[in-house]
Design an enzyme around this catalytic site. Sequence first.
Site, short mmCIF file in Angstrom:
data_model
loop_
_atom_site.label_atom_id
_atom_site.label_comp_id
_atom_site.label_asym_id
_atom_site.label_seq_id
_atom_site.Cartn_x
_atom_site.Cartn_y
_atom_site.Cartn_z
CG HIS A 234 18.51 58.79 87.48
ND1 HIS A 234 18.22 59.25 86.22
CD2 HIS A 234 18.78 59.87 88.24
CE1 HIS A 234 18.32 60.56 86.23
NE2 HIS A 234 18.64 60.98 87.43
NE ARG A 291 23.55 46.88 82.83
CZ ARG A 291 23.56 48.20 82.78
NH1 ARG A 291 24.68 48.85 82.59
NH2 ARG A 291 22.44 48.88 82.90
C1 MV4 Z 1 19.56 63.64 79.64
C2 MV4 Z 1 18.28 64.13 79.93
C3 MV4 Z 1 17.88 65.29 79.33
N1 MV4 Z 1 18.72 65.97 78.51
N2 MV4 Z 1 20.36 64.33 78.81
C4 MV4 Z 1 19.58 60.16 82.87
C5 MV4 Z 1 20.31 58.87 82.91
C6 MV4 Z 1 21.40 59.01 81.94
N3 MV4 Z 1 21.61 57.79 81.23
C7 MV4 Z 1 20.99 60.13 81.03
N4 MV4 Z 1 19.86 60.75 81.63
C8 MV4 Z 1 19.28 61.84 81.08
N5 MV4 Z 1 20.04 62.53 80.20
C9 MV4 Z 1 19.94 65.47 78.28
N6 MV4 Z 1 20.76 66.17 77.47
C10 MV4 Z 1 17.48 63.40 80.81
C11 MV4 Z 1 17.99 62.27 81.39
C12 MV4 Z 1 17.09 61.62 82.30
C13 MV4 Z 1 16.66 60.34 82.09
C14 MV4 Z 1 17.06 59.61 80.99
C15 MV4 Z 1 16.62 58.34 80.82
C16 MV4 Z 1 15.77 57.77 81.74
C17 MV4 Z 1 15.37 58.46 82.82
C18 MV4 Z 1 15.79 59.75 83.02
C19 MV4 Z 1 15.36 60.44 84.13
C20 MV4 Z 1 15.80 61.70 84.33
C21 MV4 Z 1 16.66 62.29 83.43
#
Ligand code: MV4
Length: 493
Positions: A234, A291
């Site tokens: 992340h 932000r």
């Molecule tokens: C998710 C997802 C898969 N499915 N939601 C990670 C950070 C947060 N802002 C939301 N995230 C995610 N939400 C659903 N329903 C996968 C992620 C996620 C991710 C998202 C954006 C950038 C990197 C990531 C790394 C792992 C998981």
Amino acid sequence: MKKILIANRGEIALRIIRSAKEMGIKTVAVFSDADRDALHVRYADEAINIGLAPSNQSYLVIEKIIHACKQTGADAVHPGYGFLSENAAFAQAVKNAGIIFIGPSAEAMQIMGNKLSAKAAALSYNIPMVPGTKEAITDILEAKKQAVNIGFPILIKAASGGGGKGMRIVNNEADFEEQMNLAISEAKSAFGDGSVFIERYVSSPRHIEIQVLGDNYGNIIHLFERECSVQRRHQKVIEEAPSSILSEELRARMGKCAVDAARSCNYTNAGTVEFILDENLDFFFLEMNTRLQVEHPVTEMITGVDLVKEQIKIARGEALSVIQTDLKINGHAIELRVYAEDPKNNFLPDIGVLQTYNVPKGPGVRVDDGFEEGMEIPIYYDPMIAKLITYGKDRNEAIERMKRAISEYQITGIETTLEFGNFVMNHKAFVSGNFDTHFVEKYFDAESLDNSQEDEAMIAALIAVELLKDADTQTEVINTNHISQVSNWKRNR
Ligand code: MV4
């Protein structure tokens, strides 16, 4: 607006001071005991000490920031990113003190600061969302029924969480209750709020975010997307604009949804709407960051818009000077975050002094940093040393420039993510544009960086040269300084 206090440190404080200077606005830096000699202190017109090194005794103390404004006569505050930047109570306290907060209203921050209320607000517009529960889970057995309905795997998220904190994947019904209980207690201790909800888990998404700007007259525009899929636990490592996967049509649809999400909370100033995009190019709204983001420079490079200046103009009551149809994507930009971390050692934070520090220069290169040679990276704050941004007429030129800039960048004394960046720029999945948020775990292993054999060959060759040079005098002087310099230089390529 005559004087802006920057409630931040490091590269982003410098970045903000630069735009303020160009607008003829005075600046005030605040600094902790650890930052007495920091660059942002020297760059600002005035600087004021706000306490001890730990941020909860300086950069995070609302009263100290407001007191510093009063002491210096600052009539506006820019919070940068991190620290108090998304703290609605801070935005409100600044406003209550009669000072302009350069950012959205406390109300918009509050709505978007909670993922459930953010989704509820966005629901009134036709914004695609991942199927999930609309409210915080109170009855675990009831939630299990909903999870079965949604279909496994599902993802448990903390409503108050951010940046992936408090997320748990549940693969099957049998694990549901245990994972749910763990998630709730984790959320309680981490965020002081045990509300969690569930969503269908999108297993291999791309992370696409859209930059928006809104003024105080209801005008909201988007400045296209940033692709941030190359991340590690992340923490974003590489961002680019535009994304190589979006068609004009998809970009326009996502842009409209981002503007609508901003409208749903009467958003003003700069913000970012976060989406995930699945294998079928279906996109889903996740949350909104209220932000200026770390990676904002890539948007500046491809649009020609100075986002900090726009933030300042909006905050002092000006209407947006551009309309959507004025904006167009020019070229391609990539940002590499240069962290004081050792990619050969599981990205362990590295501490120490920047013994050598020479930044790359030349066409299409921008370095946003907050350090100079000889400075120590304080252990108290984020380990990011710099952001290396390259721009080119197209993606390929931006990539080639990034490789060239990485090879020019000389940092010794501290391990950095520079060579990791070089690995990514040379990886065929990245070059082809065919990658998702699992890029780092899928393709990266420390061995791929291991060029110690090459280093040893180089050292052997240098020793041979030195021996030859010394052969006629029979003295046994081998300039090891010279050797280690070359070796370090190679190490950082
Ligand atoms: C998710 C997802 C898969 N499915 N939601 C990670 C950070 C947060 N802002 C939301 N995230 C995610 N939400 C659903 N329903 C996968 C992620 C996620 C991710 C998202 C954006 C950038 C990197 C990531 C790394 C792992 C998981």
